[in-house]
Scaffold this motif. Structure first.
Motif, short mmCIF file in Angstrom:
data_model
loop_
_atom_site.label_atom_id
_atom_site.label_comp_id
_atom_site.label_asym_id
_atom_site.label_seq_id
_atom_site.Cartn_x
_atom_site.Cartn_y
_atom_site.Cartn_z
N ALA A 6 -2.27 5.31 -4.27
CA ALA A 6 -2.57 6.15 -2.96
C ALA A 6 -3.79 6.10 -2.65
CB ALA A 6 -1.64 7.30 -2.95
N ALA A 7 -4.79 6.65 -3.29
CA ALA A 7 -6.21 6.91 -3.05
C ALA A 7 -6.75 5.65 -2.53
CB ALA A 7 -6.64 7.54 -4.18
N ILE A 41 -19.36 6.16 -2.42
CA ILE A 41 -19.59 7.14 -3.56
C ILE A 41 -18.32 7.80 -4.12
CG2 ILE A 41 -20.99 9.06 -4.28
CD1 ILE A 41 -23.23 8.08 -2.25
N ILE A 42 -17.50 8.63 -3.35
CA ILE A 42 -16.46 9.06 -3.70
C ILE A 42 -15.59 8.32 -4.45
CG2 ILE A 42 -14.13 10.04 -2.98
CD1 ILE A 42 -15.75 11.38 -0.75
N PHE A 82 -8.15 4.21 0.70
CA PHE A 82 -9.90 3.71 0.83
C PHE A 82 -9.91 2.59 1.55
CE2 PHE A 82 -13.44 1.55 -1.23
CZ PHE A 82 -14.53 2.64 -0.80
N THR A 83 -9.06 1.65 1.33
CA THR A 83 -9.36 0.04 1.68
C THR A 83 -9.13 0.27 3.41
OG1 THR A 83 -8.18 -0.59 -0.19
CG2 THR A 83 -8.01 -1.99 1.70
N LEU A 84 -8.24 1.17 3.67
CA LEU A 84 -8.36 1.32 5.27
C LEU A 84 -9.39 2.12 5.82
CD1 LEU A 84 -4.36 2.15 5.97
CD2 LEU A 84 -5.65 -0.03 5.81
N ILE A 85 -10.04 2.88 5.13
CA ILE A 85 -11.14 3.37 5.66
C ILE A 85 -12.45 2.43 5.87
CG2 ILE A 85 -12.93 5.30 5.01
CD1 ILE A 85 -10.70 6.96 3.73
N VAL A 86 -12.39 1.59 4.59
CA VAL A 86 -13.65 0.76 4.56
C VAL A 86 -13.35 -0.29 5.82
CG1 VAL A 86 -14.56 -1.41 3.37
CG2 VAL A 86 -13.82 0.95 2.21
N PHE A 134 0.74 -1.24 -0.02
CA PHE A 134 -0.10 0.01 0.09
C PHE A 134 0.85 1.32 -0.09
CE2 PHE A 134 -4.26 -1.48 1.79
CZ PHE A 134 -4.41 -2.39 0.87
N LYS A 135 0.38 2.20 -0.66
CA LYS A 135 0.94 3.49 -0.79
C LYS A 135 0.25 4.44 0.56
CE LYS A 135 2.69 3.02 -5.63
NZ LYS A 135 3.82 3.11 -5.07
#
Length: 375
Positions: A100-101, A163-164, A105-109, A72-73
């Protein structure tokens, strides 16, 4: 696997399936949360969401290349460079794994999803008095409103990020022409790098989780298990108070006393001369029997119960003290999505006929997993 020109194989089939299970289970659990009679499906999809999130967390350490956290970045500078290139260079090269995005996002999920699932389990226990944490209801039901707010807020927050993410993928697909949308369908990415390799053990582990998720959907949606079982079992009102049962059941099925607060039962018992259009006299129920019934109702009223309907009723009433459940704001709010013509059906006839949609309601059973709306 046939090599493709200018493309690298990044996502094995099992990884792609898990990805879509994560996405679909969250959206389906979110959608079914708005309908009380779909609570069992909400619970099933939420449980599957938790299972595959846990798998993804483990997969981040033992999965194939491009799926592990070490690829991951997560550097803030890398995230800044990613968006700068995205704006200024339409035809830039893309990284084979998570950019990077998508790394963030994976960590946010994983983070938000874990909180949503955890709060959902505790909420089920405290508010619904069911599931593996159903025992919490007895002493902690009063925190259910706060848990519900947190559970709902976290869900909307994750929906916003989803959604983002979808918008970002669509921009990559149609503006940058990176074929990002198809990467989680075909497994190939328009990038440079080594093809992903996955061992038999990892394959077996991933597909075991996939099949377990499907089995979970069937069991939770259609079977009565410890995941859905309520701590509130059938009550024998005749044994609890034979006068209440025998006198009231002569004209209608028994309504559980926890449905209304003390003052509502006082109003109802003191106004028997006009009991929903009927006059109840001492020939029907003697003064002694009325006193017995009233005393029983007050000891079993909403104030004395940790049942969800009791708590929600009191919470919504304010200064109101109606003698009909259909006048309670919580009742109106929870039934507003039901087509009014359903109440006119031969088997229902009236909105006050709770028994038509709630099996064993006359025994004090009011379980969202058992709601059945006649067609």
């Amino acid at each position: 696997m046939n090599p493709r020109l200018n493309e690298v194989f990044v996502w094995p089939l099992c990884t792609r399936i898990i990805h879509w299970i994560i996405a679909s289970s969250f959206f389906l659990s979110f959608a079914t949360s708005f309908y009380h009679h779909l609570f069992r499906w909400h619970l099933a999809f939420g449980l599957i969401f938790g299972i595959v999130l846990f798998f993804r967390l483990i997969w981040g350490f033992v999965g194939p290349n491009y799926a592990t956290f070490k690829t991951f970045k997560l550097n803030a500078k890398e995230l800044q460079i990613y968006f700068q290139e995205k704006v200024h260079n339409r035809w830039r090269k893309i990284y084979a794994g998570h950019n990077a995005a998508s790394s963030w996002f994976t960590l946010i999920v994983l983070g938000l999803g874990s909180l949503i699932v955890s709060s959902g389990f505790v909420l089920q226990g405290t508010q619904e008095a069911s599931g593996i944490l159903g025992s919490l209801n007895e002493h902690y039901y009063y925190v259910s409103s706060y848990l519900f707010f947190a559970h709902k807020l976290l869900s909307y927050f994750l929906l916003m990020w989803a959604i983002i993410h979808i918008i970002g993928v669509l921009i990559e697909q149609f503006y940058h022409k990176t074929h990002m949308l198809f990467a989680m369908i075909t497994g190939y990415k328009k990038a440079e790098g080594k093809h992903a390799q996955i061992s038999l053990i990892r394959h077996t582990f991933a597909y075991a989780v996939i099949f377990f998720s499907l089995y979970t959907l069937y069991v939770v949606a259609y079977q009565e298990t410890f995941v859905t079982q309520s701590r509130f079992q059938k009550r024998d009102f005749q044994m609890e108070n034979s006068t209440f049962f025998e006198k009231c059941s002569k004209c209608h099925k028994i309504y559980p006393p926890f449905m209304l607060p003390n003052d509502s039962w006082i109003r109802l018992m003191d106004g028997l001369n006009n009991h929903f259009g009927e006059q109840i006299t001492e020939n029907n129920i003697t003064k002694s029997e009325q006193t017995t019934i009233k005393a029983y109702l007050l000891t079993q009223s909403a104030e004395q119960s940790t049942h969800k309907i009791a708590f929600k009723t009191l919470e919504s009433l304010g200064e109101m003290r109606p003698i009909s459940m259909s006048k309670v704001p919580y009742w109106r709010e929870s039934h507003k999505g039901i087509d009014k013509t359903i109440y006119k059906q031969l088997g229902i006839k009236d909105a006050s006929n709770c028994f038509a949609c709630h099996p064993d309601f006359e025994y004090g059973v009011f379980d969202n997993t058992r709601i059945h709306i006649p067609k």
